[in-house]
Write a protein that holds these residues in place. Structure first.
Motif, PDB file in Angstrom:
ATOM      1  N   GLN A  28       0.805  -1.206   0.000  1.00 50.71           N
ATOM      2  CA  GLN A  28       0.000   0.000   0.000  1.00 50.71           C
ATOM      3  C   GLN A  28       0.848   1.271   0.000  1.00 50.71           C
ATOM      4  O   GLN A  28       0.606   2.160  -0.822  1.00 50.71           O
ATOM      5  N   PRO A  29       1.849   1.434   0.872  1.00 50.34           N
ATOM      6  CA  PRO A  29       2.692   2.633   0.780  1.00 50.34           C
ATOM      7  C   PRO A  29       3.439   2.727  -0.541  1.00 50.34           C
ATOM      8  O   PRO A  29       3.670   3.822  -1.056  1.00 50.34           O
ATOM      9  N   THR A  30       3.818   1.573  -1.111  1.00 56.61           N
ATOM     10  CA  THR A  30       4.522   1.606  -2.385  1.00 56.61           C
ATOM     11  C   THR A  30       3.638   2.172  -3.489  1.00 56.61           C
ATOM     12  O   THR A  30       4.082   2.967  -4.319  1.00 56.61           O
ATOM     13  N   ARG A  31       2.369   1.786  -3.507  1.00 56.11           N
ATOM     14  CA  ARG A  31       1.448   2.315  -4.509  1.00 56.11           C
ATOM     15  C   ARG A  31       1.219   3.804  -4.300  1.00 56.11           C
ATOM     16  O   ARG A  31       1.056   4.556  -5.262  1.00 56.11           O
ATOM     17  N   LEU A  32       1.170   4.233  -3.066  1.00 58.42           N
ATOM     18  CA  LEU A  32       0.951   5.651  -2.794  1.00 58.42           C
ATOM     19  C   LEU A  32       2.152   6.494  -3.211  1.00 58.42           C
ATOM     20  O   LEU A  32       1.996   7.644  -3.633  1.00 58.42           O
ATOM     21  N   LEU A  33       3.350   5.930  -3.085  1.00 57.52           N
ATOM     22  CA  LEU A  33       4.552   6.680  -3.422  1.00 57.52           C
ATOM     23  C   LEU A  33       4.908   6.594  -4.902  1.00 57.52           C
ATOM     24  O   LEU A  33       5.818   7.298  -5.346  1.00 57.52           O
ATOM     25  N   ALA A  34       4.218   5.746  -5.656  1.00 64.59           N
ATOM     26  CA  ALA A  34       4.540   5.598  -7.080  1.00 64.59           C
ATOM     27  C   ALA A  34       4.391   6.899  -7.863  1.00 64.59           C
ATOM     28  O   ALA A  34       5.272   7.259  -8.652  1.00 64.59           O
ATOM     29  N   PRO A  35       3.290   7.672  -7.694  1.00 69.54           N
ATOM     30  CA  PRO A  35       3.222   8.948  -8.427  1.00 69.54           C
ATOM     31  C   PRO A  35       4.339   9.917  -8.074  1.00 69.54           C
ATOM     32  O   PRO A  35       4.857  10.620  -8.945  1.00 69.54           O
ATOM     33  N   LEU A  36       4.718   9.955  -6.797  1.00 62.48           N
ATOM     34  CA  LEU A  36       5.821  10.836  -6.401  1.00 62.48           C
ATOM     35  C   LEU A  36       7.133  10.387  -7.030  1.00 62.48           C
ATOM     36  O   LEU A  36       7.953  11.218  -7.448  1.00 62.48           O
ATOM     37  N   ARG A  37       7.334   9.071  -7.112  1.00 60.19           N
ATOM     38  CA  ARG A  37       8.547   8.554  -7.724  1.00 60.19           C
ATOM     39  C   ARG A  37       8.597   8.898  -9.214  1.00 60.19           C
ATOM     40  O   ARG A  37       9.635   9.311  -9.741  1.00 60.19           O
ATOM     41  N   GLU A  38       7.462   8.751  -9.902  1.00 64.52           N
ATOM     42  CA  GLU A  38       7.411   9.090 -11.318  1.00 64.52           C
ATOM     43  C   GLU A  38       7.633  10.581 -11.539  1.00 64.52           C
ATOM     44  O   GLU A  38       8.314  10.989 -12.483  1.00 64.52           O
ATOM     45  N   THR A  39       7.068  11.405 -10.659  1.00 61.30           N
ATOM     46  CA  THR A  39       7.270  12.855 -10.771  1.00 61.30           C
ATOM     47  C   THR A  39       8.730  13.222 -10.580  1.00 61.30           C
ATOM     48  O   THR A  39       9.278  14.068 -11.294  1.00 61.30           O
ATOM     49  N   GLY A  40       9.376  12.584  -9.611  1.00 61.20           N
ATOM     50  CA  GLY A  40      10.794  12.845  -9.404  1.00 61.20           C
ATOM     51  C   GLY A  40      11.643  12.442 -10.589  1.00 61.20           C
ATOM     52  O   GLY A  40      12.572  13.172 -10.979  1.00 61.20           O
ATOM     53  N   LYS A  41      11.339  11.302 -11.208  1.00 62.97           N
ATOM     54  CA  LYS A  41      12.086  10.885 -12.390  1.00 62.97           C
ATOM     55  C   LYS A  41      11.861  11.847 -13.557  1.00 62.97           C
ATOM     56  O   LYS A  41      12.789  12.126 -14.333  1.00 62.97           O
ATOM     57  N   LEU A  42      10.639  12.363 -13.683  1.00 65.17           N
ATOM     58  CA  LEU A  42      10.365  13.326 -14.746  1.00 65.17           C
ATOM     59  C   LEU A  42      11.169  14.606 -14.555  1.00 65.17           C
ATOM     60  O   LEU A  42      11.762  15.138 -15.515  1.00 65.17           O
ATOM     61  N   PHE A  43      11.226  15.110 -13.330  1.00 68.52           N
ATOM     62  CA  PHE A  43      12.024  16.304 -13.055  1.00 68.52           C
ATOM     63  C   PHE A  43      13.512  16.029 -13.247  1.00 68.52           C
ATOM     64  O   PHE A  43      14.257  16.902 -13.707  1.00 68.52           O
ATOM     65  N   ALA A  44      13.954  14.823 -12.882  1.00 60.81           N
ATOM     66  CA  ALA A  44      15.364  14.474 -13.080  1.00 60.81           C
ATOM     67  C   ALA A  44      15.716  14.470 -14.561  1.00 60.81           C
ATOM     68  O   ALA A  44      16.792  14.939 -14.959  1.00 60.81           O
ATOM     69  N   LEU A  45      14.813  13.958 -15.402  1.00 64.36           N
ATOM     70  CA  LEU A  45      15.064  13.992 -16.849  1.00 64.36           C
ATOM     71  C   LEU A  45      15.086  15.425 -17.367  1.00 64.36           C
ATOM     72  O   LEU A  45      15.917  15.761 -18.219  1.00 64.36           O
ATOM     73  N   ALA A  46      14.200  16.279 -16.847  1.00 60.01           N
ATOM     74  CA  ALA A  46      14.198  17.675 -17.274  1.00 60.01           C
ATOM     75  C   ALA A  46      15.512  18.367 -16.919  1.00 60.01           C
ATOM     76  O   ALA A  46      16.072  19.125 -17.727  1.00 60.01           O
ATOM     77  N   VAL A  47      16.027  18.090 -15.734  1.00 59.40           N
ATOM     78  CA  VAL A  47      17.309  18.676 -15.333  1.00 59.40           C
ATOM     79  C   VAL A  47      18.446  18.132 -16.187  1.00 59.40           C
ATOM     80  O   VAL A  47      19.343  18.872 -16.611  1.00 59.40           O
ATOM     81  N   ALA A  48      18.419  16.819 -16.457  1.00 56.03           N
ATOM     82  CA  ALA A  48      19.472  16.219 -17.290  1.00 56.03           C
ATOM     83  C   ALA A  48      19.463  16.792 -18.703  1.00 56.03           C
ATOM     84  O   ALA A  48      20.524  17.062 -19.287  1.00 56.03           O
ATOM     85  N   VAL A  49      18.286  17.003 -19.264  1.00 51.66           N
ATOM     86  CA  VAL A  49      18.198  17.580 -20.602  1.00 51.66           C
ATOM     87  C   VAL A  49      18.684  19.021 -20.594  1.00 51.66           C
ATOM     88  O   VAL A  49      19.391  19.468 -21.519  1.00 51.66           O
ATOM     89  N   SER A  50      18.323  19.783 -19.561  1.00 50.29           N
ATOM     90  CA  SER A  50      18.770  21.177 -19.475  1.00 50.29           C
ATOM     91  C   SER A  50      20.292  21.275 -19.397  1.00 50.29           C
ATOM     92  O   SER A  50      20.890  22.190 -19.975  1.00 50.29           O
ATOM     93  N   ARG A  51      20.901  20.344 -18.704  1.00 49.68           N
ATOM     94  CA  ARG A  51      22.367  20.348 -18.630  1.00 49.68           C
ATOM     95  C   ARG A  51      22.994  19.888 -19.927  1.00 49.68           C
ATOM     96  O   ARG A  51      24.022  20.427 -20.369  1.00 49.68           O
ATOM     97  N   ALA A  52      22.396  18.884 -20.565  1.00 48.44           N
ATOM     98  CA  ALA A  52      22.980  18.325 -21.789  1.00 48.44           C
ATOM     99  C   ALA A  52      22.871  19.271 -22.976  1.00 48.44           C
ATOM    100  O   ALA A  52      23.579  19.089 -23.973  1.00 48.44           O
ATOM    101  N   ILE A  53      22.002  20.273 -22.895  1.00 47.00           N
ATOM    102  CA  ILE A  53      21.879  21.222 -24.014  1.00 47.00           C
ATOM    103  C   ILE A  53      23.186  21.954 -24.268  1.00 47.00           C
ATOM    104  O   ILE A  53      23.554  22.231 -25.420  1.00 47.00           O
ATOM    105  N   PHE A  54      23.911  22.247 -23.206  1.00 48.58           N
ATOM    106  CA  PHE A  54      25.133  23.043 -23.325  1.00 48.58           C
ATOM    107  C   PHE A  54      26.395  22.184 -23.430  1.00 48.58           C
ATOM    108  O   PHE A  54      27.503  22.709 -23.364  1.00 48.58           O
TER     109      PHE A  54
END
Length: 284
Positions: A28-54
């Protein structure tokens, strides 16, 4: 005489192990934390792309190809959608201002609505629906064919090689399409206001010059740039993380479009609220 059969002692009642009872409680806690985990991975990809642009090397050829692809699938739909959209806004605003006795301000109100709100959203929705879905499907098919894993084994970053050119292409096309949609939507609103509501061309243009200011165009372009970035990042993230083989790629495409739409409307609300607080209205 036959010997009596041995009597088997009764087996002790089986008890459920303790870890099986706790399994549902741990899931049950794992299912509740799944959206937060996905959101964190999405932000991590956004940061990685922003760095890789330069970072070098920049994939110029891939960027040009993706830019042309995104533009080719969105220019005509954007122009066709902006005409009725601008007309609806002009007709609705014109009817409202006529009831209030302020028909001379129809042009300024309708044009500001098109430039600040309608144009960036139209561009972002078209890019997310047409180009974003294609980007997600392309990256997802590469992922299930293990092409991305092979690139990582060879020391090539899939983010810098594939994701960065696609995100930049969606951003630049969004900015350019925003100008096109603004012009076409404004002309459509002008035509329908003057022809169908008997508006005056001079009053339409005068009200626009009286109410509009240059930051209104800036916020429209900034929204288009941010919306294009969001559409590219979400499409790339879902394409890099498909689940369940080919069927998972189709599900990822649908999810990318829905998530992008939700984020676009939320970010649009935040940017509009910040803009109205920072930039005072003309004449205020």
């Amino acid at each position: 005489m036959t010997a009596p059969l041995p009597v088997r002692p009764p087996e002790p009642p089986t008890s459920t192990p303790a870890h099986e009872d706790k399994a549902p409680q741990q899931r049950q806690p794992t299912r509740l934390l799944a959206p937060l985990r996905e959101t964190g991975k999405l932000f991590a990809l956004a940061v990685a792309v922003s760095r890789a642009i330069f970072r070098r090397p920049f994939q110029v050829r891939e960027f040009i190809e993706q830019f042309w692809f995104v533009a080719s699938v969105t220019i005509l739909p954007a122009a066709l959608v902006s005409i009725p959209f601008g007309a609806v806004i002009a007709l609705q605003v014109g009817s409202l201002t006529e009831q209030l006795g302020a028909q001379s301000f129809t042009g300024g109100a309708s044009v500001l609505a098109v430039i600040q709100q309608a144009s960036p959203l139209i561009v972002a929705l078209l890019i997310a629906g047409a180009a974003g879905s294609a980007i997600c499907a392309d990256l997802g098919s590469r992922k299930i064919r293990e092409e991305l894993d092979a690139m990582e084994v060879m020391g090539v970053s899939p983010v810098q090689r594939l994701v960065v050119p696609r995100v930049l292409a969606t951003m630049f096309v969004a900015v350019l399409l925003n100008g096109l949609v603004s012009v076409v939507g404004t002309l459509g609103g002008y035509f329908f206001n003057v022809i169908m509501q008997d508006g005056t061309p001079g009053a339409y243009l005068a009200s626009f010059s009286a109410l509009a200011q240059l930051p209104d165009l800036y916020i429209g372009e900034l929204k288009a740039l941010i919306f294009g970035f969001i559409a590219g990042i979400v499409a790339a993230y879902r394409g890099l993380n498909p689940r369940g083989g080919p069927k998972g790629v189709g599900d990822a495409v649908n999810q990318s479009v829905v998530i992008t739409f939700m984020l676009l409307f939320f970010v649009n609300m935040v940017l509009t609220a910040i803009y109205l607080q920072i930039v005072p209205p003309k004449g205020g």
